[in-house]
Motif scaffolding. Sequence first.
Motif, PDB file in Angstrom:
ATOM      1  N   GLY A 169       0.831  -1.196   0.000  1.00 50.66           N
ATOM      2  CA  GLY A 169       0.000   0.000   0.000  1.00 50.66           C
ATOM      3  C   GLY A 169       0.867   1.247   0.000  1.00 50.66           C
ATOM      4  N   ILE A 170       0.558   2.187  -0.889  1.00 47.43           N
ATOM      5  CA  ILE A 170       1.313   3.445  -0.980  1.00 47.43           C
ATOM      6  C   ILE A 170       0.325   4.599  -0.993  1.00 47.43           C
ATOM      7  N   ASP A 171       0.620   5.627  -0.220  1.00 44.36           N
ATOM      8  CA  ASP A 171      -0.221   6.816  -0.207  1.00 44.36           C
ATOM      9  C   ASP A 171       0.673   8.047  -0.329  1.00 44.36           C
ATOM     10  N   VAL A 172       0.356   8.903  -1.314  1.00 44.99           N
ATOM     11  CA  VAL A 172       1.151  10.104  -1.576  1.00 44.99           C
ATOM     12  C   VAL A 172       0.536  11.292  -0.858  1.00 44.99           C
ATOM     13  N   GLY A 173       1.279  11.893   0.040  1.00 41.54           N
ATOM     14  CA  GLY A 173       0.833  13.090   0.731  1.00 41.54           C
ATOM     15  C   GLY A 173       1.635  14.297   0.303  1.00 41.54           C
ATOM     16  N   GLY A 174       1.253  15.452   0.796  1.00 42.57           N
ATOM     17  CA  GLY A 174       1.963  16.667   0.415  1.00 42.57           C
ATOM     18  C   GLY A 174       3.378  16.729   0.965  1.00 42.57           C
ATOM     19  N   THR A 175       3.604  16.085   2.114  1.00 39.58           N
ATOM     20  CA  THR A 175       4.918  16.107   2.751  1.00 39.58           C
ATOM     21  C   THR A 175       5.643  14.774   2.615  1.00 39.58           C
ATOM     22  N   ASN A 176       4.940  13.687   2.907  1.00 40.68           N
ATOM     23  CA  ASN A 176       5.558  12.355   2.852  1.00 40.68           C
ATOM     24  C   ASN A 176       4.757  11.408   1.977  1.00 40.68           C
ATOM     25  N   THR A 177       5.475  10.485   1.367  1.00 42.88           N
ATOM     26  CA  THR A 177       4.859   9.349   0.688  1.00 42.88           C
ATOM     27  C   THR A 177       5.076   8.144   1.585  1.00 42.88           C
ATOM     28  N   ASP A 178       3.975   7.534   2.029  1.00 34.59           N
ATOM     29  CA  ASP A 178       4.048   6.413   2.954  1.00 34.59           C
ATOM     30  C   ASP A 178       3.858   5.101   2.203  1.00 34.59           C
ATOM     31  N   ALA A 179       4.568   4.077   2.639  1.00 30.31           N
ATOM     32  CA  ALA A 179       4.437   2.754   2.039  1.00 30.31           C
ATOM     33  C   ALA A 179       4.387   1.711   3.147  1.00 30.31           C
ATOM     34  N   VAL A 180       3.586   0.669   2.916  1.00 29.68           N
ATOM     35  CA  VAL A 180       3.438  -0.389   3.909  1.00 29.68           C
ATOM     36  C   VAL A 180       3.284  -1.721   3.197  1.00 29.68           C
ATOM     37  N   LEU A 181       3.829  -2.761   3.783  1.00 28.64           N
ATOM     38  CA  LEU A 181       3.626  -4.132   3.316  1.00 28.64           C
ATOM     39  C   LEU A 181       2.884  -4.899   4.395  1.00 28.64           C
ATOM     40  N   ILE A 182       1.807  -5.582   4.007  1.00 25.31           N
ATOM     41  CA  ILE A 182       1.078  -6.416   4.956  1.00 25.31           C
ATOM     42  C   ILE A 182       0.960  -7.817   4.372  1.00 25.31           C
ATOM     43  N   ASP A 183       0.838  -8.804   5.251  1.00 23.22           N
ATOM     44  CA  ASP A 183       0.740 -10.179   4.780  1.00 23.22           C
ATOM     45  C   ASP A 183      -0.723 -10.574   4.599  1.00 23.22           C
ATOM     46  N   GLU A 184      -0.961 -11.837   4.264  1.00 19.41           N
ATOM     47  CA  GLU A 184      -2.320 -12.270   3.953  1.00 19.41           C
ATOM     48  C   GLU A 184      -3.236 -12.255   5.169  1.00 19.41           C
ATOM     49  N   ASP A 185      -2.662 -12.192   6.362  1.00 17.11           N
ATOM     50  CA  ASP A 185      -3.467 -12.075   7.583  1.00 17.11           C
ATOM     51  C   ASP A 185      -3.633 -10.617   8.010  1.00 17.11           C
TER      52      ASP A 185
ATOM     53  N   GLN B 142      -0.791  -7.935  -4.635  1.00 20.92           N
ATOM     54  CA  GLN B 142      -1.683  -6.787  -4.807  1.00 20.92           C
ATOM     55  C   GLN B 142      -0.941  -5.516  -4.426  1.00 20.92           C
ATOM     56  N   ALA B 143      -1.093  -4.481  -5.241  1.00 27.05           N
ATOM     57  CA  ALA B 143      -0.457  -3.197  -4.971  1.00 27.05           C
ATOM     58  C   ALA B 143      -1.513  -2.105  -5.083  1.00 27.05           C
ATOM     59  N   MET B 144      -1.600  -1.245  -4.073  1.00 25.90           N
ATOM     60  CA  MET B 144      -2.616  -0.202  -4.019  1.00 25.90           C
ATOM     61  C   MET B 144      -1.959   1.165  -3.894  1.00 25.90           C
ATOM     62  N   LEU B 145      -2.469   2.115  -4.628  1.00 25.44           N
ATOM     63  CA  LEU B 145      -1.927   3.476  -4.613  1.00 25.44           C
ATOM     64  C   LEU B 145      -3.011   4.490  -4.313  1.00 25.44           C
ATOM     65  N   GLY B 146      -2.739   5.356  -3.354  1.00 27.12           N
ATOM     66  CA  GLY B 146      -3.580   6.523  -3.113  1.00 27.12           C
ATOM     67  C   GLY B 146      -2.780   7.753  -3.510  1.00 27.12           C
ATOM     68  N   THR B 147      -3.323   8.576  -4.371  1.00 30.69           N
ATOM     69  CA  THR B 147      -2.547   9.687  -4.910  1.00 30.69           C
ATOM     70  C   THR B 147      -3.341  10.987  -4.923  1.00 30.69           C
TER      71      THR B 147
ATOM     72  N   SER C  95      -4.946   2.139   2.546  1.00 33.51           N
ATOM     73  CA  SER C  95      -4.931   1.770   1.130  1.00 33.51           C
ATOM     74  C   SER C  95      -4.759   0.270   0.963  1.00 33.51           C
ATOM     75  N   ALA C  96      -3.848  -0.314   1.732  1.00 34.82           N
ATOM     76  CA  ALA C  96      -3.530  -1.736   1.576  1.00 34.82           C
ATOM     77  C   ALA C  96      -4.654  -2.657   2.017  1.00 34.82           C
ATOM     78  N   ILE C  97      -5.443  -2.240   3.031  1.00 32.81           N
ATOM     79  CA  ILE C  97      -6.475  -3.149   3.566  1.00 32.81           C
ATOM     80  C   ILE C  97      -7.864  -2.823   3.020  1.00 32.81           C
ATOM     81  N   SER C  98      -7.941  -1.906   2.078  1.00 38.25           N
ATOM     82  CA  SER C  98      -9.245  -1.462   1.580  1.00 38.25           C
ATOM     83  C   SER C  98     -10.036  -2.575   0.912  1.00 38.25           C
ATOM     84  N   LYS C  99     -11.334  -2.414   0.946  1.00 38.02           N
ATOM     85  CA  LYS C  99     -12.248  -3.362   0.313  1.00 38.02           C
ATOM     86  C   LYS C  99     -12.737  -2.796  -1.022  1.00 38.02           C
ATOM     87  N   VAL C 100     -13.607  -3.559  -1.663  1.00 41.97           N
ATOM     88  CA  VAL C 100     -14.205  -3.141  -2.932  1.00 41.97           C
ATOM     89  C   VAL C 100     -15.683  -2.879  -2.683  1.00 41.97           C
ATOM     90  N   SER C 101     -16.187  -1.780  -3.239  1.00 44.20           N
ATOM     91  CA  SER C 101     -17.565  -1.394  -2.930  1.00 44.20           C
ATOM     92  C   SER C 101     -18.433  -1.318  -4.186  1.00 44.20           C
TER      93      SER C 101
END
Length: 517
Positions: free
Chosen positions: A5-21, A60-65, A442-448
């Motif tokens: 999961g990656i989220d782009v902010g005005g100051t920092n770009t954050d990234a996280v890796l999570i496992d299947e649990d 799976q790779a998710m981006l918030g921008t 971003s990484a744990i989001s669902k589909v709606s």
Amino acid sequence: MYKLGIDVGGTNTDAVLIDEDLAIVAAVKHPTSADITRGIMGAMDAVLEASGVDRTQIKQAMLGTTQCTNAIVERKGLAPIAVLRIGAPATVGIPPMVDWADDIRAVSVAETIIEGGFEYDGKRLAEFDEAACRAFFESVHGKVEAVAISCVFSTVRNDDELRAAAIAAEVLGDAVHVSISSEIGSMGLIERENATILNAALYDVAKRFTEGFAESLADKGVTSADVYLSQNDGTLMTMEYARRYPIFTIACGPTNSIRGASYLSRMDDAIVIDVGGTTTDLGVLAHGFPRESGVAVTIGGVRTNFRMPDVVSIGLGGGSIVREREDGTVSVGPDSVGYAITERALVFGGDTMTATDIAVRLGMAEVGDASLAAGIPEDLALRAMAAIRELVEEGIDVMKVSNDGIDVVLVGGGSIVLPTDLAGTAKVVKPEHSGCANAIGSAISKVSGTYEALVDYDEVPRDEALAAAREAAVEAAVAAGAVRETVEIIDIEDVPLAYYPGHTNRVKAKAAGDLGK
């Protein structure tokens, strides 16, 4: 199997890796650069190095921008478009983009209003003028990259919009993107049309950042991942969907933070305060998802009515500049050193006093070199903290719907500048990994999936209408990629419309489910 999961902010770009649990394997913050892609690449490098996982196991790779928001605000990279409204003679009194500023209105090469459309009850207003529609598209052939089509009461019947879209594709070819208002906005022709025009103008921007993200993943060896974009209701969309509806990425940052806050705190109902380097966003967590705004939202000076989170932003962040005025009062923000905080803040050897320096001086945070902030007079630091407290407590009051205390979740890298004993709250929690809540969201989001319609309860009983809405919302979520067995209704409402005949209600249902593995 891992999710990135990656989220782009005005100051920092954050990234996280999570496992299947959904356990967090690694989380990093990386400064956002003027070239957003470099910031994404840097964050990706850092989180992959920190985790040491096999990159082929990232599925799976998710981006918030923020790129669509920036394009509208800065008037950059917008595609030349044509605007067709179907609604003459009833709607000619107010032409498209009537109240737009000249610099944003320039995205439109041509616009026109033709006969057609419907009344509020679905009866035809006028016959659809197919000849005029075809002639208009022929006149802009080779001049535009996208088309925006709106029709009066298309949320009731979109027959004419669909026919106009088919003609546009026939005349202009498949390379020209077509946006229709019934798929984007809600009731209210002008605001719905405005949102559709912005969506069409964002076509090039969406194409660039979706392709750029896919290429960045490939460059880093993440070749087995399905790619998704965050949208502003706290759920995900595919790359193809993002190219069709780029406007739904606007304000995805705050919604990602709200979803991440819910996951980290295990709370479903609270106010989420997301403090970045430049701004603080306050949103409401309702049943685990962001509360949707019930009013028209202005984006870059354009009034729209498509779905948006109910968020209040204030000019307060970790990089907010602190000044002492001649009368002894202290101001914090709204200007900020932004992503240059590691160069300009006192604790990093800079020459600018920021909110982060105040927090370090008062012993609230351990950032940089605390000795460099020791020269700030304690009285000045306390007055600055009082100003910070006042800004946030006013924001909490705006978001509350009663005088009762409400739970608050603090997230964001800048949350170190906030005290935890805030007025108007029941309790304030700051969970582990809160600094990367947006990337986690971003990484744990669902589909709606969402369904909305006008229903006269004299013709269709309320129970039947709500049941049909639930079923349609579930099917929409499944069609978007959700696993059927995991889909549940997260919101349903029916609102009486007093100015309609009979017992007409606006029925709306929303469902969400887990993304297929």
